[in-house]
Scaffold this motif. Structure first.
Motif, short mmCIF file in Angstrom:
data_model
loop_
_atom_site.label_atom_id
_atom_site.label_comp_id
_atom_site.label_asym_id
_atom_site.label_seq_id
_atom_site.Cartn_x
_atom_site.Cartn_y
_atom_site.Cartn_z
N ARG A 1 -45.30 23.47 3.98
CA ARG A 1 -46.68 23.80 4.36
C ARG A 1 -47.06 25.20 3.89
O ARG A 1 -48.18 25.43 3.41
N ASN B 1 -50.11 26.00 1.24
CA ASN B 1 -51.19 26.94 1.53
C ASN B 1 -51.28 28.03 0.47
O ASN B 1 -52.37 28.49 0.11
N ALA C 1 -52.86 26.47 -2.63
CA ALA C 1 -54.29 26.22 -2.43
C ALA C 1 -55.10 27.50 -2.26
O ALA C 1 -56.33 27.45 -2.17
N GLY C 2 -54.44 28.64 -2.18
CA GLY C 2 -55.15 29.90 -2.02
C GLY C 2 -55.73 30.10 -0.65
O GLY C 2 -56.74 30.82 -0.49
N ARG C 3 -55.12 29.49 0.36
CA ARG C 3 -55.65 29.61 1.72
C ARG C 3 -55.07 30.79 2.49
O ARG C 3 -55.37 30.98 3.66
N LEU C 4 -54.23 31.60 1.87
CA LEU C 4 -53.60 32.72 2.57
C LEU C 4 -54.02 34.05 1.94
O LEU C 4 -54.38 34.11 0.78
N TYR D 1 -47.69 33.69 -6.38
CA TYR D 1 -48.95 33.24 -5.82
C TYR D 1 -49.80 34.46 -5.44
O TYR D 1 -49.34 35.35 -4.72
N ALA E 1 -55.48 35.69 -1.02
CA ALA E 1 -56.94 35.62 -1.02
C ALA E 1 -57.59 36.99 -1.18
O ALA E 1 -58.73 37.08 -1.67
#
Length: 338
Positions: free
Chosen positions: A328, A332, A335-338, A239, A242
């Motif tokens: 969770r 994340n 979803a690319g939220r980190l 992954y 960001a």
């Protein structure tokens, strides 16, 4: 028939069982013992020819339910412990992060103490549907015994023995490396290959709280208390974070050896420290802000495979899905939220 007499008045367990059940065929009495249906002073004995003194009223014929219990997806016997398998010699549990495997002090809460309380009837399963079920009386006097452990903040599957013979057999599987233990971890960075093997020599610090990696030459040349650690890994997912520069990798890891903190220290030494590992990941120094806010090492014991300790040749396997905190984290990352 004259019963066999051992030293100091001791006789085989089978003889004591037959003396108290004179109408029972000898073969059936042996089956009772080997199936875990005979206990002496609260301990299940499974060797018909084991010598012992007159057990008196301490000899008890247990109910047939001692063979095995169907736990389905797991009985939640504590908020941080689910019972996955239970029979007269073996228990498998799914431990939550934060719970000790074994008590460090006499009264500390642990997976072992919770299971002991459940078997003794002091705890009830938390599943609403379990209200109508009752733990068979045959289990009430069984005492869980340690076989291996998970770190306090590692989640997942571990086994315990319910009698001394089973414990010996399970520990032997660990020593001969026939018990299969597979983990899932989330680590910082990409590995150099999609699969491979880590081989290191480890040595505990003097206080035995942490592991250090020794140069190979020192380990092979017999440095005192140095132990070889072998872990096989494969990449499951990668992954991008960001910032566009950093990566997190999801690994599946299989232990060949089982040293304290093995995966954590080997991953860190290989440039892939676990997310959330406050001991071996230098970026989780409590004085600085971590790159990914996660309260524990992102490590889960996913699969446990072993030979039943008292049924030679019968292989059993269990799998535990990721707990909610790791789900969770992965969501994340996806979803690319980190």
């Amino acid at each position: 028939m004259v019963a066999e007499i051992g030293t100091e008045g001791k006789r085989p367990l089978l003889d004591w069982v037959l003396e108290r059940n004179p109408q029972t065929p000898r073969t059936r009495a042996k089956q009772w013992i080997r199936a875990g249906r005979v206990s002496v002073r609260g301990m299940v004995l499974r060797r018909p020819h084991q010598l012992l003194a007159d057990p008196g009223e301490g000899l008890e014929l247990l109910g047939r339910q001692a063979a095995a219990l169907e736990c389905g997806g797991g009985w939640q016997i504590h908020s941080r412990l689910a019972l996955v398998h239970l029979d007269g010699s073996l228990a498998v549990v799914n431990k939550g992060a934060g719970l000790l495997s074994l008590p460090l002090a006499r009264r500390e809460l642990s997976a072992l103490s919770i299971l002991a309380d459940f078997l003794a009837g002091r705890l009830k399963a938390k599943e609403p549907a379990f209200g109508a079920r009752t733990l068979p009386a045959a289990y009430r006097r069984l005492q869980p015994l340690p076989v291996h452990r998970l770190d306090q903040y590692t989640s997942g599957l571990m086994c315990m023995a319910l009698n001394g013979v089973a414990r010996h057999a399970l520990i032997e599987q660990l020593q001969t490396r026939t018990m299969k233990r597979v983990y899932v971890a989330f680590v910082e960075g990409p590995p150099v290959a999609s699969q491979g093997t880590w081989r290191h020599w480890l040595k505990l610090t003097d206080d035995e709280l942490r592991q250090g990696v020794l140069p190979e030459a020192m380990g092979k040349n017999g440095v005192r208390e140095a132990k070889e650690a072998i872990t096989h890994y494969e990449v499951l997912e990668q992954y991008a974070l960001a910032d566009g520069k950093s990566w997190v990798t999801k690994l599946r890891l299989r232990l060949e050896t089982g040293r304290k903190h093995q995966i954590r220290v080997q991953a860190a030494h290989s440039g892939l420290p676990l997310i959330g590992d406050q001991w071996y990941n230098p970026r989780y120094d409590p004085r600085t802000k971590p790159p990914i806010d996660f309260p524990r090492q992102a490590l889960h014991a996913e699969t446990l495979t072993l030979e039943h300790p008292e049924q030679p040749g019968r292989r059993l396997s269990w799998t535990a899905e990721l707990p909610q905190d790791l789900k969770r984290l992965e969501a994340n990352l996806v979803a690319g939220r980190l």
